[in-house]
Design an enzyme around this catalytic site. Structure first.
Site, PDB file in Angstrom:
ATOM      1  N   ILE A  74      51.238  71.374  47.742  1.00 57.77           N
ATOM      2  CA  ILE A  74      50.067  70.886  47.246  1.00 57.77           C
ATOM      3  C   ILE A  74      49.530  69.676  47.643  1.00 57.77           C
ATOM      4  CG2 ILE A  74      51.453  69.328  45.565  1.00 57.77           C
ATOM      5  CD1 ILE A  74      49.454  70.603  43.175  1.00 57.77           C
ATOM      6  N   LYS A  75      50.061  68.746  48.509  1.00 55.77           N
ATOM      7  CA  LYS A  75      49.665  67.550  49.136  1.00 55.77           C
ATOM      8  C   LYS A  75      48.588  68.111  49.948  1.00 55.77           C
ATOM      9  CE  LYS A  75      52.793  64.909  46.988  1.00 55.77           C
ATOM     10  NZ  LYS A  75      52.146  63.745  46.227  1.00 55.77           N
TER      11      LYS A  75
END
Length: 453
Positions: free
Chosen positions: A43-44
């Site tokens: 998700i980063k």
């Protein structure tokens, strides 16, 4: 043609997948936002690209510059992707508790990685925060992104993750469950969803050894809450600016063990090979199930892919050394450990005791099921055979096995844990029979348990 201009254009629009087996008994549906579909498998990627875009826009990051960041690995991966496409140098600082896989991946993307000690305060000059800040002052044309306090982090999720979840659930989401590290995901996503529906609850998953839960509940930053933990990607010994405590309704702590065990369950039972903190998020949700109703719709937002943890959570030796494996070892694990050629060998009820003895010697069996066709009708052990032959003339060796067989070995579920299995295996009953998913029967004996533990 459907072609992306570069890899950065593939970030976002990840799928929602419903969970079933690991959330059995939950009163409502549970969906997972599977962020491993991002190109950096995390998700980063979302916030890394947003931070780069914003830094370029206001001149903090200039052409040919150096990206500096303190990272547990995933933000570094997102920044490295942007650096590859846009031509920046990367230097990342990280802590020595991070998995080797994460460090190797960052180096494979061309980044320089500096490993710093975990068990020091954030202000200590050796910490990965302090080293990153120092490097940014020493290296010309460099910028320290500081994902903890850089508000582009949570803005990325306000602009992308939140709207995606709202659209994908048709506005029916009632709860989001997110592991909290920098706080950007839960704060940005939660803020957007609460603007659409103020009743949406944002539950943060914390870990023991982190300050978040007590600070939320008391307003006190208690240094006594800080101590070493193994879980990666969540929990902090600081209060990042990206953590919006007004958006987060509740923090739930999860042990290192429960997070690791659940991560392995997600892989085995749902086919989702995810990171350590994903296990923590689902384990925390199960701890909170009494707070949910049948018409609720929960979305668990996870961080990264299990490939980062092959040497840790998905390594039996690592799990066993920490006492984590015994919590999840089940009969199906014993079946998986058996060699494929180890067929379910039994002897027909009308075969002779001599034939049973020969089979046991040839295959080194200590016990065998007794069959009538495909049906298991009894069992024999090497002790049964030996005692019979010692107490009777050898001509009795030609007697049928049914003369000396005992009751069949009990049949057990492949979902039985080892502790539960122990109640079935005794001195008088040295084995059990279990059926795998393909319908094939397996004999599980004391030897198989010893091999597993």
């Amino acid at each position: 043609m459907e072609v992306k201009n570069n890899i950065l254009e593939t970030i976002g629009n990840t799928p929602l997948v419903e969970l079933h087996k690991v959330v059995k008994g939950m009163p409502c549906r549970v969906l997972m936002k599977v962020e491993t579909f991002n190109p950096g498998h995390s998700i980063k990627d979302r916030m890394a690209l947003k931070m780069v875009d914003d830094a370029e826009a206001d001149g903090r990051l200039r052409p040919g510059g150096t990206i500096i960041e303190c990272t547990s690995g995933n933000t570094g991966m997102g920044l490295a992707l942007a650096a590859c496409v846009r031509g920046y140098r990367c230097i990342f600082t990280t802590s020595d508790k991070q998995s080797k896989e994460k460090l190797d991946i960052l180096r494979a993307m061309g980044a320089e990685v500096i490993v710093c000690p975990t068990n020091v305060s954030a202000e200590d000059p050796r910490s990965y925060y302090s080293v990153a800040e120092r490097l940014s002052k020493e290296i010309p044309n460099s910028f320290w992104f500081n994902q903890y306090d850089n508000l582009s982090n949570r803005k990325a999720h306000y602009e992308s993750t939140g709207p995606e979840i709202w659209r994908q659930t048709d506005g029916q989401v009632t709860h989001i469950v997110v592991g909290v590290g920098t706080g950007g995901t839960i704060s940005g996503t939660g803020k957007y969803l609460k603007e659409q529906n103020p009743a949406v609850q944002a539950w943060g998953i914390d870990t023991y050894g982190s300050v978040f839960k007590k600070y939320k509940e008391t307003g006190e930053f208690d240094e006594k809450e800080i101590y070493p933990y193994i879980t990666e990607g969540i929990g902090e010994d600081i209060l990042p600016k990206n953590v919006d405590f007004d958006v987060i309704d509740h923090f739930e702590k999860v042990t290192d063990k429960d997070g690791a065990v659940m991560a392995r369950r997600l892989a085995r039972e749902e086919g989702l090979l995810l990171g350590y903190s994903a296990g923590s998020a689902v384990a925390g949700l199960l701890q909170l199930k009494d707070k949910l109703k049948s018409d609720d719709l929960v979305v668990v937002v996870i961080h990264d892919h299990g490939s980062r943890y092959i040497g840790k959570v998905y390594n039996d030796d690592w799990m066993r050394e920490r006492g984590f494996l015994d919590a999840e070892l089940k009969v199906r694990d014993l079946i998986s450990a058996k060699k494929q050629e180890e067929a379910f060998a039994g002897i027909n009820r009308d075969d002779s005791v001599r034939q049973a003895l020969k089979l046991m010697k040839e295959h080194d069996f200590s016990q065998m099921p007794v069959l009538n066709g495909e049906e298991v009708v009894g069992s024999i052990t090497e002790t049964d055979v030996l005692n019979y032959l010692l107490e009777n003339p050898m001509e009795h060796a030609e007697q049928p096995v049914r003369k000396i067989m005992r009751q069949p070995f009990p049949e057990v579920s492949s979902d039985l844990t080892l502790s539960e299995l122990g109640r079935h295996i005794t001195k008088e009953n040295p084995a059990v029979v279990a059926t795998d998913r393909s319908g094939r029967k397996h004999l599980i004996a004391q030897y198989d348990i010893l091999q597993a533990i």
